[in-house]
Design an enzyme around this catalytic site. Sequence first.
Site, PDB file in Angstrom:
ATOM      1  N   LYS A   1      -0.453  24.023  31.563  1.00 50.07           N
ATOM      2  CA  LYS A   1       0.881  24.826  31.744  1.00 50.07           C
ATOM      3  C   LYS A   1       0.738  25.801  33.289  1.00 50.07           C
ATOM      4  O   LYS A   1       1.928  25.882  33.454  1.00 50.07           O
ATOM      5  CB  LYS A   1       1.137  26.154  30.446  1.00 50.07           C
ATOM      6  CG  LYS A   1       1.887  25.189  29.220  1.00 50.07           C
ATOM      7  CD  LYS A   1       2.285  26.193  28.313  1.00 50.07           C
ATOM      8  CE  LYS A   1       2.369  25.073  27.096  1.00 50.07           C
ATOM      9  NZ  LYS A   1       3.227  26.156  25.722  1.00 50.07           N
TER      10      LYS A   1
ATOM     11  N   LYS B   1       3.403  13.636  25.890  1.00 51.76           N
ATOM     12  CA  LYS B   1       3.563  13.999  24.628  1.00 51.76           C
ATOM     13  C   LYS B   1       5.386  14.461  24.738  1.00 51.76           C
ATOM     14  O   LYS B   1       5.887  14.826  25.582  1.00 51.76           O
ATOM     15  CB  LYS B   1       3.117  15.442  24.563  1.00 51.76           C
ATOM     16  CG  LYS B   1       2.714  15.928  22.944  1.00 51.76           C
ATOM     17  CD  LYS B   1       1.853  17.310  22.657  1.00 51.76           C
ATOM     18  CE  LYS B   1       2.180  17.948  24.299  1.00 51.76           C
ATOM     19  NZ  LYS B   1       2.136  19.519  23.826  1.00 51.76           N
TER      20      LYS B   1
ATOM     21  N   LYS C   1       8.851  20.360  24.817  1.00 55.75           N
ATOM     22  CA  LYS C   1      10.519  21.073  24.882  1.00 55.75           C
ATOM     23  C   LYS C   1      11.007  21.419  26.475  1.00 55.75           C
ATOM     24  O   LYS C   1      11.442  21.028  26.875  1.00 55.75           O
ATOM     25  CB  LYS C   1       9.671  22.318  23.767  1.00 55.75           C
ATOM     26  CG  LYS C   1       9.526  22.494  22.862  1.00 55.75           C
ATOM     27  CD  LYS C   1       9.867  23.799  21.982  1.00 55.75           C
ATOM     28  CE  LYS C   1       9.069  24.254  20.517  1.00 55.75           C
ATOM     29  NZ  LYS C   1       8.226  25.149  20.651  1.00 55.75           N
TER      30      LYS C   1
HETATM   31  P1  TYM Z   1       4.947  24.807  19.656  1.00 58.25           P
HETATM   32  O1  TYM Z   1       5.071  25.858  19.264  1.00 58.25           O
HETATM   33  O2  TYM Z   1       4.863  24.369  20.945  1.00 58.25           O
HETATM   34  O3  TYM Z   1       4.756  23.666  18.499  1.00 58.25           O
HETATM   35  C1  TYM Z   1       4.614  24.258  17.225  1.00 58.25           C
HETATM   36  C2  TYM Z   1       4.018  23.083  16.108  1.00 58.25           C
HETATM   37  O4  TYM Z   1       4.943  21.351  16.635  1.00 58.25           O
HETATM   38  C3  TYM Z   1       3.746  20.915  17.355  1.00 58.25           C
HETATM   39  N1  TYM Z   1       4.051  19.569  18.071  1.00 58.25           N
HETATM   40  C4  TYM Z   1       4.233  18.491  18.280  1.00 58.25           C
HETATM   41  N2  TYM Z   1       3.444  17.625  16.698  1.00 58.25           N
HETATM   42  C5  TYM Z   1       3.421  15.918  17.086  1.00 58.25           C
HETATM   43  N3  TYM Z   1       3.974  15.222  18.444  1.00 58.25           N
HETATM   44  C6  TYM Z   1       4.393  16.400  19.116  1.00 58.25           C
HETATM   45  N4  TYM Z   1       4.577  16.032  20.377  1.00 58.25           N
HETATM   46  C7  TYM Z   1       4.777  17.797  19.351  1.00 58.25           C
HETATM   47  N5  TYM Z   1       4.814  18.926  19.546  1.00 58.25           N
HETATM   48  C8  TYM Z   1       4.346  20.456  19.206  1.00 58.25           C
HETATM   49  C9  TYM Z   1       2.114  21.581  17.640  1.00 58.25           C
HETATM   50  O5  TYM Z   1       1.194  21.273  17.121  1.00 58.25           O
HETATM   51  C10 TYM Z   1       2.836  22.910  16.128  1.00 58.25           C
HETATM   52  O6  TYM Z   1       2.158  22.651  15.256  1.00 58.25           O
HETATM   53  N6  TYM Z   1       0.480  27.736  19.931  1.00 58.25           N
HETATM   54  C11 TYM Z   1       1.396  26.758  19.082  1.00 58.25           C
HETATM   55  C12 TYM Z   1       2.199  28.049  17.968  1.00 58.25           C
HETATM   56  C13 TYM Z   1       1.604  28.648  16.826  1.00 58.25           C
HETATM   57  C14 TYM Z   1       0.558  28.648  15.904  1.00 58.25           C
HETATM   58  C15 TYM Z   1      -0.207  30.033  15.646  1.00 58.25           C
HETATM   59  C16 TYM Z   1       0.197  27.658  15.398  1.00 58.25           C
HETATM   60  C17 TYM Z   1       0.765  30.290  17.749  1.00 58.25           C
HETATM   61  N7  TYM Z   1      -0.558  31.375  16.569  1.00 58.25           N
HETATM   62  C18 TYM Z   1      -1.006  29.936  14.805  1.00 58.25           C
HETATM   63  C19 TYM Z   1      -0.422  27.503  14.305  1.00 58.25           C
HETATM   64  C20 TYM Z   1      -1.860  28.333  14.231  1.00 58.25           C
HETATM   65  C21 TYM Z   1       2.378  26.243  19.780  1.00 58.25           C
HETATM   66  O7  TYM Z   1       2.638  26.035  20.710  1.00 58.25           O
HETATM   67  O8  TYM Z   1       2.891  25.212  19.135  1.00 58.25           O
END
Ligand code: TYM
Length: 343
Positions: free
Chosen positions: A114, A206, A209
């Site tokens: 990032k 991947k 967003k």
């Molecule tokens: P975020 O907002 O990027 O994504 C949310 C969830 O979606 C999953 N994900 C995917 N799964 C499969 N294929 C993909 N291409 C894909 N893109 C995203 C992510 O793995 C995630 O589960 N850091 C986290 C948010 C967070 C969090 C936490 C999660 C903050 N605190 C505590 C669990 C526990 C994040 O950026 O997710």
Amino acid sequence: MKFKELIFSGVQPTGNLHLGNYLGAIKRFVELQDRFDCIYCVVDLHAITVWQEPSELPHAIREVTAAFLACGIDPRKNTVFNQSQVAEHAELAWIFNCVARLGWLNRMTQFKEKAGKDRENASIGLYAYPTLMAADILVYRATHVPVGEDQKQHLELSRDIAQKFNNDFSQSIRDKGFGDAFFPLPEPLITGEATRVMSLRDGSKKMSKSDASDFSRINLTDDADAIAQKIRRAKTDPEPLPSDEKGLASRPEADNLVGIYAALADTDRAGVLKQFGNAQFSTFKAALTDLAVAKLGPIGAEMKRLLHDPAAIDAVLADGAERARKLAGQTMNAVKDVVGFVR
Ligand code: TYM
């Protein structure tokens, strides 16, 4: 010490919620709610580690909330809220900043990706992101965390932080009557056929967003035409589908589309190939489009309906935050005692 089983997970309100977020995370949140106590959080403090337009952030927060509800998360049975309403997340994150080591954070691949080449100009929040994530989970002493594959390294860091806190403060934890471990070591739940959904334009990247091309992803708010067009234009190879999973090994685009189909249909890759083995992509893509429209269409429509009433969404978040604050406050008070603060 045995900890009560509790699920926590979060999704960032950064726009463009896509099929990866749905299949890798939100769909599985829904499945878990019948068996466990669950806390699902819209992690707005994480979102601002990169610039968010203040005039757009409220909509993004409500949109993730609407997605949770539209996918079937019941806000009465589970705790649904946005992170910034529960100050204890940031408070515990500070303590974890003093537990985690620089060397640990330096290894985080997501920061490297990032921050890119201009690392000097990245926010400190982006760097410290994983300690806040550990705090999100551990402020509820949650034991299980459903996430996509990309979050695995952050989960390992959360475990390291919990372990180091337990070790560093072991004497105090015992003295205060909390047994031999204060925090559980949270376990990632990375299961199913779509733990890493790939870009529709490039099977080695991947689905994300932030991809510049909207054709790389299916958004939860896409209508039937957009879904059909994106699947039609999805990259493939010239061969028909293989008849078994081994045949997907060096075919990332085929593997991705079959994985998506399997996850949407609640089956596995082998089951999909039983049905579509040796089929041409044109046939398979038509079936995938029908399935995706049938599954995602109602979600997108329900999100739109919910978003017409922002006040109702805000009420869900306020109610969830109130319940979350109670739990988080208890943990934080105990942490203060363990660390030795006067309160
Ligand atoms: P975020 O907002 O990027 O994504 C949310 C969830 O979606 C999953 N994900 C995917 N799964 C499969 N294929 C993909 N291409 C894909 N893109 C995203 C992510 O793995 C995630 O589960 N850091 C986290 C948010 C967070 C969090 C936490 C999660 C903050 N605190 C505590 C669990 C526990 C994040 O950026 O997710």
